[in-house]
Design an enzyme around this catalytic site. Structure first.
Site, short mmCIF file in Angstrom:
data_model
loop_
_atom_site.label_atom_id
_atom_site.label_comp_id
_atom_site.label_asym_id
_atom_site.label_seq_id
_atom_site.Cartn_x
_atom_site.Cartn_y
_atom_site.Cartn_z
N HIS A 464 0.86 -1.13 0.03
CA HIS A 464 0.16 0.08 -0.04
C HIS A 464 0.65 1.42 -0.15
CE1 HIS A 464 -3.58 2.25 0.99
NE2 HIS A 464 -2.80 3.18 1.74
N GLU A 465 1.52 1.31 1.06
CA GLU A 465 2.62 2.53 1.00
C GLU A 465 3.71 2.65 -0.27
OE1 GLU A 465 1.93 4.76 3.05
OE2 GLU A 465 0.44 3.35 4.17
N HIS A 468 1.83 4.42 -2.88
CA HIS A 468 1.89 6.00 -2.74
C HIS A 468 3.25 6.30 -3.37
CE1 HIS A 468 -1.64 6.99 -0.51
NE2 HIS A 468 -1.26 6.05 0.54
N HIS A 471 3.12 6.67 -6.84
CA HIS A 471 2.25 7.75 -7.29
C HIS A 471 3.37 8.97 -7.45
CE1 HIS A 471 -1.75 9.98 -7.00
NE2 HIS A 471 -1.18 10.22 -8.06
#
Length: 664
Positions: A464-465, A468, A471
């Site tokens: 998940h991190e 980020h 992104h």
């Protein structure tokens, strides 16, 4: 000697020299950064030429570079390496930055120039128009259009809110570090041996023979509730973790009451009916009603499923000869029993395959297959703690893309949870600037780090991190204010939630060495527990939203939490994932009124992942390339719905979320 915080970073890949940085350098550096920024803004407002995009908005975008560097490195350290010296200045840093932000927002001449350009935004390129619109709205949200008395009161509110945010976060960190859980040798059955070894070592260091000593971080909490055979231990763990910051020296309940009242007053000064309305105006949901409607549509089937799951767990409790009713400290333990007995899913066996080194390598490999990225360990780059690793990130053709720091192990100086941040954001306003990003987690320590074992949920957290981070790394915009994760709160979680799918796919699980029969068991067991996961999350999200809508704002926070959960019909055996007293997302992390955003992001990610599964290839090159171009590279250069529809060809399908959670 020159202050290193005021110098351009000259380390490998343009990295900062953390070893040269001391806490006592920050306040002078911030003061100097503000002085330089003030001169830059004075040059804009003193320009005799008529306001244009170039001489006003673009000039504003160029300003403050020194202060931005200092600010970013301070917040990196204060969240991930918060020693006593950093703690001592955290309130001062927050106060000075808040005061400077207000000075900028309330600069009448600067706002008038921005407003003049804003009126001509239709003549600009789409990215320029987006920047101008964001800038104008930012000034309005900061109180630029208020009269002098209202501006003064808004400044008082903002200053106090910054103080309270620091107090809240420091209380949570201190309470977590001081909350210790003792487990005797004869109570340790079921607890994984690697955790027992750490607990024994911690107890021995304190002279506690025959004991295991655990810290109340989330990873330890969830592991002990899942694996500890002793019900007394599980209850002790649950009460210690969920009881933090609700009394004593770190009581956050009065802090929350003051925060909520001030947020409501701020929103009303700015012309909004509630803080929730103010906070969600620029979100994808747009209104609190839309966010609440989505949550209600998921809550109802989630609650039905959770009740079915509770019945299954109670059957095992009763079958084992117990006469107690399922409690919050029992759920994870008996859910694990159901998965083992009904689906042949063994969470401990899965965990034994998920070493941190393997999971991190799998994340890098997924990014390589999807986007052609290469990750190379950089021993020559300075880091802020020995736990931290630095990685060069390059495109498939070898061109540098950026730098990534990973910081995964729990330690007392680190705030709880997991997050991603940027030390430098991508831009190409004057020259190409490559991003420097970091990801932080709190996994149970092991030596060496790569041998730390993760649960499947913790592996998802790492991915998940990392989503980020991708992104931010894949951002390809002109202006730094629009780069990477600087998007609407309920869109920023979309790329990160999407990335979680690539750790739980059968192909990925087999890559960890998990046997086929256990991989199949994971697939079967994934549907069980979705009711619990849905209600646990939504209870926190709904309480957050209602807290920031209630008029007048509640003063008894404990009663508000209790009464709201009761009105929802929240099962006592589930409760909130984050109780208000330690809900750092909301009171120290920018998610106030917007914790629901993870759910909206899940609508988007479930829909997009269905596009990948429909191809039969989770690494479909055409889809991955389009996702990179139309979503990840765009940052906030355009409306997020435009980016989503450019990828998917239509608006999001909300039903995809219910299908993904097996609630359809």
């Amino acid at each position: 000697m020159p202050n290193p915080l005021l110098q351009e970073w000259g380390g490998p890949a343009g990295s900062p020299d953390f070893a040269a940085i001391r806490a006592d350098q920050f306040l002078p550096a911030i003061d100097e950064g503000i002085r330089l920024s003030r001169a830059e803004l004075a040059a804009i407002t003193g320009n005799p030429a008529a306001p244009t995009f170039a001489n006003t908005v673009e000039a504003l975008e160029r300003s403050g570079a020194v202060l931005a560097r200092v600010r970013r490195i301070f917040w990196t350290l204060s969240s991930a390496q918060a020693d006593d010296a950093i703690h001592a200045i955290e309130a001062d840093v927050s106060a000075r930055l808040t005061a400077w932000g207000l000075e900028v927002s309330h600069d009448v001449a600067l706002f008038e120039r921005v407003a003049t350009v804003w009126k001509t935004r239709e003549t600009l390129t789409p990215e320029q128009a987006r920047l101008v619109d964001n800038s104008y709205k930012g000034f309005v949200a900061g109180g630029a259009a208020l009269d002098a008395a209202a501006k003064h009161r808004l400044a008082e509110i903002s200053t106090r809110l910054s103080e309270l945010g620091v107090i809240f976060g420091q209380n949570v960190l201190a309470a977590t570090n001081e909350t210790e859980i003792l487990v005797a040798d004869d109570e340790s059955d079921g607890i994984p041996e690697d955790q027992c070894a750490l607990g024994r070592a911690a107890a021995a260091a304190r002279g506690l023979a025959g004991q295991h000593l655990f810290r109340a971080d989330r990873g330890t909490y969830e592991s002990l509730l899942t694996f500890a055979d002793s019900r007394a231990v599980r209850e002790r763990v649950w009460r210690a973790f969920t009881g933090r910051c609700q009394s004593g020296p770190y009581d956050n309940l009065p802090v929350i009451a003051e925060i909520v009242a001030l947020r409501d007053e701020k929103a009303r000064l700015l012309g909004y009916a509630s803080y929730a309305q103010y906070a969600l105006e620029d979100s994808m949901a747009k209104t609190p009603e839309a966010a609440a409607g989505l949550m209600d549509r998921v809550w109802r089937p989630g609650l039905v499923q959770a009740r079915r799951e509770a019945e299954a767990l109670q059957q095992i409790v009763t079958r084992d000869g117990n006469d107690f009713e399922l409690a919050a400290w029992d759920w994870r333990y008996f859910a694990d029993r159901v998965r083992r007995e009904r689906f042949a899913y063994d969470a401990a066996a899965v965990r034994s395959h998920l070493s941190l080194g393997k999971v991190r390598s799998a994340a890098f490999a997924a990014a390589e297959r999807l986007y052609g990225l290469r990750f190379t360990r950089r021993e020559d780059v300075a880091v802020y703690h020995p736990d931290v690793c630095a990685w060069s990130v390059d495109n498939a053709d070898g061109t540098p893309l950026g730098l990534l720091f990973t910081d995964y192990l729990a330690r007392p100086e680190k705030h709880g949870g997991a997050w991603m941040g940027s030390l430098r954001v991508q831009e190409k306003m004057d020259a190409a600037v490559r991003p420097i990003v970091y990801t932080v987690a709190n996994f149970t320590r092991a030596e060496p780090e790569d041998d730390a074992l993760l649960t499947l949920d913790e592996a998802r957290t790492l991915f998940h991190e990392f989503g980020h981070a991708l992104h931010a790394l894949l951002s390809d915009v002109t202006y730094p204010s629009l780069a990477g994760t600087a998007v609407a709160r309920d869109f920023v979680e979309f790329p990160s939630k999407l990335m979680e799918h690539w750790v739980a796919s059968p192909e990925a699980l087999r890559g960890f060495g998990i046997p086929d029969d256990l991989v199949e068991a994971i697939g079967r067991a994934e549907t069980f527990g979705q009711g619990f996961a849905t209600i646990e999350f939504l209870a926190s999200a709904i309480v957050d939203l209602k807290l920031h809508q209630t008029q007048p704002p509640p003063t008894d926070i404990a009663a508000f939490e209790r009464d709201t959960l009761a009105a929802l019909g929240t099962p006592d055996a589930i409760g909130m994932r984050h109780r208000l007293a330690y809900f750092t997302h909301v009171f120290d992390g920018g998610y106030a009124s917007a914790y629901y955003s993870y759910l909206w992001a899940e609508v988007l990610d479930a829909d997009v992942f269905e596009a990948f599964t429909a191809t039969g290839n989770l690494f479909d090159p055409e889809l991955a390339d389009r996702l990179r171009r139309e979503v990840l590279a765009q940052g906030d250069a355009r409306d997020p719905m435009t980016s989503f529809t450019a990828f998917r060809g239509r608006a999001p399908d909300e039903a995809a979320l219910l299908r993904a959670r097996s609630l359809a």
